[in-house]
Write a protein that holds these residues in place. Structure first.
Motif, PDB file in Angstrom:
ATOM      1  N   ASP A  92     -12.718  36.181 101.135  1.00 23.66           N
ATOM      2  CA  ASP A  92     -12.309  36.455 102.225  1.00 23.66           C
ATOM      3  C   ASP A  92     -13.090  35.432 103.400  1.00 23.66           C
ATOM      4  OD1 ASP A  92     -11.518  37.414 104.788  1.00 23.66           O
ATOM      5  OD2 ASP A  92     -11.362  39.499 104.166  1.00 23.66           O
ATOM      6  N   PRO A  93     -12.752  34.511 103.931  1.00 21.66           N
ATOM      7  CA  PRO A  93     -13.336  33.632 104.927  1.00 21.66           C
ATOM      8  C   PRO A  93     -13.840  34.384 106.247  1.00 21.66           C
ATOM      9  CG  PRO A  93     -11.080  33.271 105.010  1.00 21.66           C
ATOM     10  CD  PRO A  93     -10.944  34.220 103.809  1.00 21.66           C
ATOM     11  N   THR A  94     -13.213  35.444 106.451  1.00 19.62           N
ATOM     12  CA  THR A  94     -13.955  36.376 107.391  1.00 19.62           C
ATOM     13  C   THR A  94     -14.957  37.427 107.031  1.00 19.62           C
ATOM     14  OG1 THR A  94     -11.986  37.968 107.378  1.00 19.62           O
ATOM     15  CG2 THR A  94     -11.862  36.090 108.624  1.00 19.62           C
ATOM     16  N   ASP A  95     -14.905  37.773 105.753  1.00 22.60           N
ATOM     17  CA  ASP A  95     -15.811  38.748 105.319  1.00 22.60           C
ATOM     18  C   ASP A  95     -16.754  38.252 104.180  1.00 22.60           C
ATOM     19  OD1 ASP A  95     -17.775  40.924 104.731  1.00 22.60           O
ATOM     20  OD2 ASP A  95     -15.960  42.451 104.540  1.00 22.60           O
ATOM     21  N   LEU A  96     -17.841  37.515 104.261  1.00 23.06           N
ATOM     22  CA  LEU A  96     -18.462  36.832 102.881  1.00 23.06           C
ATOM     23  C   LEU A  96     -19.206  37.645 102.196  1.00 23.06           C
ATOM     24  CD1 LEU A  96     -19.814  33.378 104.936  1.00 23.06           C
ATOM     25  CD2 LEU A  96     -17.375  34.060 103.978  1.00 23.06           C
ATOM     26  N   THR A  97     -19.380  38.983 102.606  1.00 21.70           N
ATOM     27  CA  THR A  97     -19.760  39.992 101.718  1.00 21.70           C
ATOM     28  C   THR A  97     -19.087  40.425 100.662  1.00 21.70           C
ATOM     29  OG1 THR A  97     -19.041  41.758 103.007  1.00 21.70           O
ATOM     30  CG2 THR A  97     -21.103  40.792 103.744  1.00 21.70           C
ATOM     31  N   LEU A  98     -17.797  40.024 100.615  1.00 22.75           N
ATOM     32  CA  LEU A  98     -16.997  40.409  99.576  1.00 22.75           C
ATOM     33  C   LEU A  98     -16.967  39.530  98.415  1.00 22.75           C
ATOM     34  CD1 LEU A  98     -13.687  41.086 101.307  1.00 22.75           C
ATOM     35  CD2 LEU A  98     -15.440  42.867 100.475  1.00 22.75           C
ATOM     36  N   GLY A  99     -17.843  38.441  98.437  1.00 26.25           N
ATOM     37  CA  GLY A  99     -18.158  37.620  97.047  1.00 26.25           C
ATOM     38  C   GLY A  99     -17.276  36.364  97.000  1.00 26.25           C
ATOM     39  N   THR A 100     -17.764  35.791  95.900  1.00 27.40           N
ATOM     40  CA  THR A 100     -16.714  34.904  95.548  1.00 27.40           C
ATOM     41  C   THR A 100     -15.895  34.652  94.230  1.00 27.40           C
ATOM     42  OG1 THR A 100     -18.653  33.578  94.647  1.00 27.40           O
ATOM     43  CG2 THR A 100     -18.456  33.435  96.822  1.00 27.40           C
ATOM     44  N   ASP A 101     -14.820  34.144  94.499  1.00 30.38           N
ATOM     45  CA  ASP A 101     -14.192  33.751  93.020  1.00 30.38           C
ATOM     46  C   ASP A 101     -14.439  32.306  92.424  1.00 30.38           C
ATOM     47  OD1 ASP A 101     -12.650  36.095  93.388  1.00 30.38           O
ATOM     48  OD2 ASP A 101     -10.963  35.139  94.497  1.00 30.38           O
ATOM     49  N   SER A 102     -14.859  32.346  91.050  1.00 30.06           N
ATOM     50  CA  SER A 102     -15.080  30.957  90.729  1.00 30.06           C
ATOM     51  C   SER A 102     -14.097  30.414  89.909  1.00 30.06           C
ATOM     52  CB  SER A 102     -16.451  31.610  89.486  1.00 30.06           C
ATOM     53  OG  SER A 102     -16.896  30.207  88.876  1.00 30.06           O
ATOM     54  N   TYR A 103     -13.791  29.027  90.045  1.00 30.25           N
ATOM     55  CA  TYR A 103     -12.833  28.166  89.489  1.00 30.25           C
ATOM     56  C   TYR A 103     -13.384  27.013  88.875  1.00 30.25           C
ATOM     57  CZ  TYR A 103     -10.092  30.808  93.171  1.00 30.25           C
ATOM     58  OH  TYR A 103      -9.381  31.673  93.734  1.00 30.25           O
ATOM     59  N   ARG A 104     -12.926  27.000  87.676  1.00 30.36           N
ATOM     60  CA  ARG A 104     -13.253  25.827  86.882  1.00 30.36           C
ATOM     61  C   ARG A 104     -12.403  25.136  86.212  1.00 30.36           C
ATOM     62  NH1 ARG A 104     -16.665  29.955  85.535  1.00 30.36           N
ATOM     63  NH2 ARG A 104     -15.284  30.679  83.671  1.00 30.36           N
ATOM     64  N   ASP A 105     -12.165  23.720  86.853  1.00 34.45           N
ATOM     65  CA  ASP A 105     -10.887  22.870  86.485  1.00 34.45           C
ATOM     66  C   ASP A 105     -11.452  21.867  85.480  1.00 34.45           C
ATOM     67  OD1 ASP A 105      -9.830  24.369  88.351  1.00 34.45           O
ATOM     68  OD2 ASP A 105      -8.789  22.873  89.428  1.00 34.45           O
ATOM     69  N   ASN A 106     -10.791  21.712  84.472  1.00 36.35           N
ATOM     70  CA  ASN A 106     -11.091  20.350  83.825  1.00 36.35           C
ATOM     71  C   ASN A 106      -9.724  19.538  83.381  1.00 36.35           C
ATOM     72  OD1 ASN A 106     -14.088  20.685  82.578  1.00 36.35           O
ATOM     73  ND2 ASN A 106     -13.270  22.824  82.241  1.00 36.35           N
ATOM     74  N   SER A 107      -9.527  18.548  83.586  1.00 32.74           N
ATOM     75  CA  SER A 107      -8.524  17.598  83.312  1.00 32.74           C
ATOM     76  C   SER A 107      -8.870  16.552  82.542  1.00 32.74           C
ATOM     77  CB  SER A 107      -7.813  17.318  84.798  1.00 32.74           C
ATOM     78  OG  SER A 107      -8.587  16.087  85.127  1.00 32.74           O
ATOM     79  N   ILE A 108      -7.466  16.134  81.988  1.00 35.77           N
ATOM     80  CA  ILE A 108      -7.572  14.724  81.143  1.00 35.77           C
ATOM     81  C   ILE A 108      -6.421  14.182  81.797  1.00 35.77           C
ATOM     82  CG2 ILE A 108      -6.307  15.965  79.367  1.00 35.77           C
ATOM     83  CD1 ILE A 108      -7.668  13.820  77.280  1.00 35.77           C
ATOM     84  N   ASP A 109      -6.582  12.915  82.061  1.00 39.12           N
ATOM     85  CA  ASP A 109      -5.306  12.058  82.482  1.00 39.12           C
ATOM     86  C   ASP A 109      -5.238  10.670  81.833  1.00 39.12           C
ATOM     87  OD1 ASP A 109      -7.781  11.649  84.109  1.00 39.12           O
ATOM     88  OD2 ASP A 109      -6.592  10.142  85.136  1.00 39.12           O
ATOM     89  N   PHE A 110      -4.039  10.063  81.840  1.00 40.32           N
ATOM     90  CA  PHE A 110      -4.001   8.746  81.167  1.00 40.32           C
ATOM     91  C   PHE A 110      -2.872   8.092  81.964  1.00 40.32           C
ATOM     92  CE2 PHE A 110      -1.039   6.329  78.449  1.00 40.32           C
ATOM     93  CZ  PHE A 110      -1.650   5.394  77.825  1.00 40.32           C
ATOM     94  N   GLN A 111      -3.142   6.693  81.918  1.00 41.18           N
ATOM     95  CA  GLN A 111      -2.330   5.920  82.790  1.00 41.18           C
ATOM     96  C   GLN A 111      -1.743   4.368  82.188  1.00 41.18           C
ATOM     97  OE1 GLN A 111      -2.779   3.592  86.633  1.00 41.18           O
ATOM     98  NE2 GLN A 111      -1.873   5.596  87.291  1.00 41.18           N
ATOM     99  N   TYR A 112      -0.707   4.022  82.127  1.00 41.78           N
ATOM    100  CA  TYR A 112      -0.207   2.724  81.455  1.00 41.78           C
ATOM    101  C   TYR A 112       0.585   2.016  82.351  1.00 41.78           C
ATOM    102  CZ  TYR A 112       2.066  -0.794  78.965  1.00 41.78           C
ATOM    103  OH  TYR A 112       2.835  -1.964  78.555  1.00 41.78           O
ATOM    104  N   GLN A 113       0.238   0.516  82.642  1.00 39.67           N
ATOM    105  CA  GLN A 113       1.075  -0.191  83.321  1.00 39.67           C
ATOM    106  C   GLN A 113       1.426  -1.491  82.828  1.00 39.67           C
ATOM    107  OE1 GLN A 113      -1.435  -0.569  86.778  1.00 39.67           O
ATOM    108  NE2 GLN A 113      -0.208   0.871  87.946  1.00 39.67           N
ATOM    109  N   TYR A 114       2.500  -2.097  82.929  1.00 40.16           N
ATOM    110  CA  TYR A 114       2.947  -3.393  82.593  1.00 40.16           C
ATOM    111  C   TYR A 114       3.362  -4.050  83.847  1.00 40.16           C
ATOM    112  CZ  TYR A 114       5.720  -7.201  80.751  1.00 40.16           C
ATOM    113  OH  TYR A 114       6.265  -8.202  80.376  1.00 40.16           O
ATOM    114  N   LEU A 115       2.895  -5.031  84.458  1.00 40.42           N
ATOM    115  CA  LEU A 115       2.997  -5.761  85.545  1.00 40.42           C
ATOM    116  C   LEU A 115       3.205  -7.218  85.252  1.00 40.42           C
ATOM    117  CD1 LEU A 115      -0.169  -4.365  87.419  1.00 40.42           C
ATOM    118  CD2 LEU A 115       2.225  -3.377  87.512  1.00 40.42           C
ATOM    119  N   LEU A 116       4.479  -7.618  85.219  1.00 37.52           N
ATOM    120  CA  LEU A 116       4.835  -9.048  85.043  1.00 37.52           C
ATOM    121  C   LEU A 116       6.328  -9.446  85.671  1.00 37.52           C
ATOM    122  CD1 LEU A 116       4.257 -11.703  83.819  1.00 37.52           C
ATOM    123  CD2 LEU A 116       5.520 -11.192  81.763  1.00 37.52           C
ATOM    124  N   ASP A 117       6.146  -9.946  86.885  1.00 36.37           N
ATOM    125  CA  ASP A 117       7.499 -10.198  87.541  1.00 36.37           C
ATOM    126  C   ASP A 117       8.685 -10.591  86.841  1.00 36.37           C
ATOM    127  OD1 ASP A 117       8.655 -10.162  90.265  1.00 36.37           O
ATOM    128  OD2 ASP A 117       8.611 -12.383  90.019  1.00 36.37           O
TER     129      ASP A 117
END
Length: 450
Positions: A305-330
């Motif tokens: 709660d941003p108005t009551d910081l005594t309520l504590g925090t939630d912990s978020y752990r994000d892990n991602s993997i991404d891949f990209q391929y491009q072919y560029l030839l007019d």
């Protein structure tokens, strides 16, 4: 999870960069005559401009959109476009750093829901407009800053709102000798992932216009826009021999002197201390092909709660993997991007590993002669709450799109989002006779920049 946190987690997808996260159908409709007049006027203006009347980066480099964007289409960058960003937006000569952009959209939903506060009946409306301050500051420093007017300001009603959109300030340098090509720099920005040069993460969206990711109200990970325009990050990066990219950034609440980088709409998340972000990517180019595979980690401690910081925090752990391929030839351009994010949530009230969110997105696009194109996007976001009897939710679907770019700075397109599942509902299982396909959405858009 607090009511505030639940609201943060269900705000939907981010479609930033050129387009703001909370863009929605809005109230000021245009008649067909007005629309036709606007289109004809825009075409006449764009056909008559010279090389000086183009968006800021193109004006600075002397290149057209094709140089930096694959097939001339946002958001995918070419190798040249990535190099331009990595070197701090400094390639070329200093010039007028101002550009503008506007988006008209017409959304039509299979089943409108007046209770939601608006209907999407296919009326063409002015959706968003942006002002860009972007370009070279010194030989080693540059900026990309977007300020956006959104004609729909949120879930509380129809009203216009202007605020900070994606911003990225950079200082960079490059060392080249016979054995080494090293780019190094620092960045200050306001959205985790907006600084990434492959634009394969949700900070830049997966399509060109609002609605293109189709997630709706599904819960999404922090890396999927949860902190956009609410925090400020400062970090350092290196890119070695055009092969290895590494970055370490820390994020804090975007308040005080950094308030200009936030949206200022009263819904800002408050995070505790400095929250780490790490990125590692391997790249390779051969002939007309280039590819990247990368991993990202984000760790966030957010106050319930941003108005009551005594309520504590939630912990978020994000892990991602991404891949990209491009072919560029007019005249052909092909881009394929796949991103998977796994988030674990430790709630201050519900205990360790109270929730998991998985986000999987894929997009393939083809552009011919930098004018005619098609994309196909897939999204699957699932939410698993570790409480006995808790309802598990998820949203899944497809978005095909066709578009035409008659001029370098004008684009017309149509896309259709087909939902297989919406918030866990796939058929008549929500008790109200509603099924996922009721949210299927047809979107027509006109995009223009100057």
């Amino acid at each position: 999870m607090s009511e505030f946190e639940h609201e943060r987690k269900t705000t939907g997808c981010a479609t930033h960069g050129a387009f703001p996260a909370n863009a929605q159908p809005i109230k000021h409709s245009l008649s067909i005559v007005q629309v036709v007049t606007w289109l004809m006027s825009s075409l006449m203006v764009l056909l008559s401009v010279n090389a000086e009347a183009v968006p800021a980066f193109a004006r600075q480099t002397g290149q057209n959109c094709l140089a930096c964007h694959a097939g001339g289409q946002f958001p995918e960058l070419t190798p040249y476009g990535r190099m331009f960003k990595l070197t701090g937006y400094t390639i070329g000569e200093r010039t007028v750093p101002i550009s503008g952009m506007a988006v008209l959209t017409a959304n039509k939903v299979k089943v409108n829901d007046p209770a939601a506060g608006h209907t999407q009946d296919g009326t063409l409306t002015f959706n968003t407009g942006s002002l860009f301050i972007a370009g070279k500051i010194t030989d080693k420093a540059g900026v990309f800053a977007q300020i956006t007017y959104n004609n729909y300001a949120g879930d509380t009603g129809f009203s216009g709102h202007t605020g900070a959109d994606n911003m990225d300030f950079r200082y960079a340098d490059r060392l080249i000798n016979s054995n080494t090509d090293l780019i190094y720099g620092v960045t200050m920005h306001n959205n985790p992932g907006v600084q990434d040069v492959w634009n394969s993460n949700p900070a830049w969206g997966y399509g060109v216009v609002p609605g293109s990711t189709g997630i709706g109200s599904a819960a999404t990970p922090m890396l999927d826009g949860g902190l956009g325009q609410q925090v400020v990050g400062g970090g350092a990066y290196v890119y070695w021999n055009q092969t290895v990219y590494a970055e370490l950034t820390g994020y804090r609440t975007g308040n005080g002197v950094f308030s200009f980088m936030t949206q200022g709409n009263g819904t800002q998340a408050i995070i505790k201390g400095t929250n780490p972000y790490a990125r590692l990517a391997l790249t390779h180019a051969w002939g007309a092909h280039n590819a990247m595979i990368g991993v990202t980690h984000l760790d966030v401690q957010q106050y319930q709660d941003p108005t009551d910081l005594t309520l504590g925090t939630d912990s978020y752990r994000d892990n991602s993997i991404d891949f990209q391929y491009q072919y560029l030839l007019d005249p052909h351009t092909v881009t394929a991007t796949v991103t998977r994010i796994h988030e674990t949530i430790d709630s201050a009230t519900a205990g360790t590993l109270s929730e998991n969110i998985n986000s999987f997105r894929a997009k393939a696009s083809y552009v011919y002669q930098a004018k005619y194109g098609a994309t196909l996007s897939y999204f699957d976001v699932s939410n698993s709450v570790n409480n006995p009897g808790a309802t598990q939710t998820g949203t899944q679907g497809w978005t095909p799109e066709l578009f035409w770019t008659p001029l370098q700075y004008m684009r017309l397109g149509v896309q259709y989002t087909l939902f297989n599942k919406v918030n866990g509902v796939s058929s008549n299982t929500d008790g109200a006779g509603r099924k996922a396909s009721d949210d299927n959405t047809l979107l027509f858009y006109v995009w223009g920049a100057y």
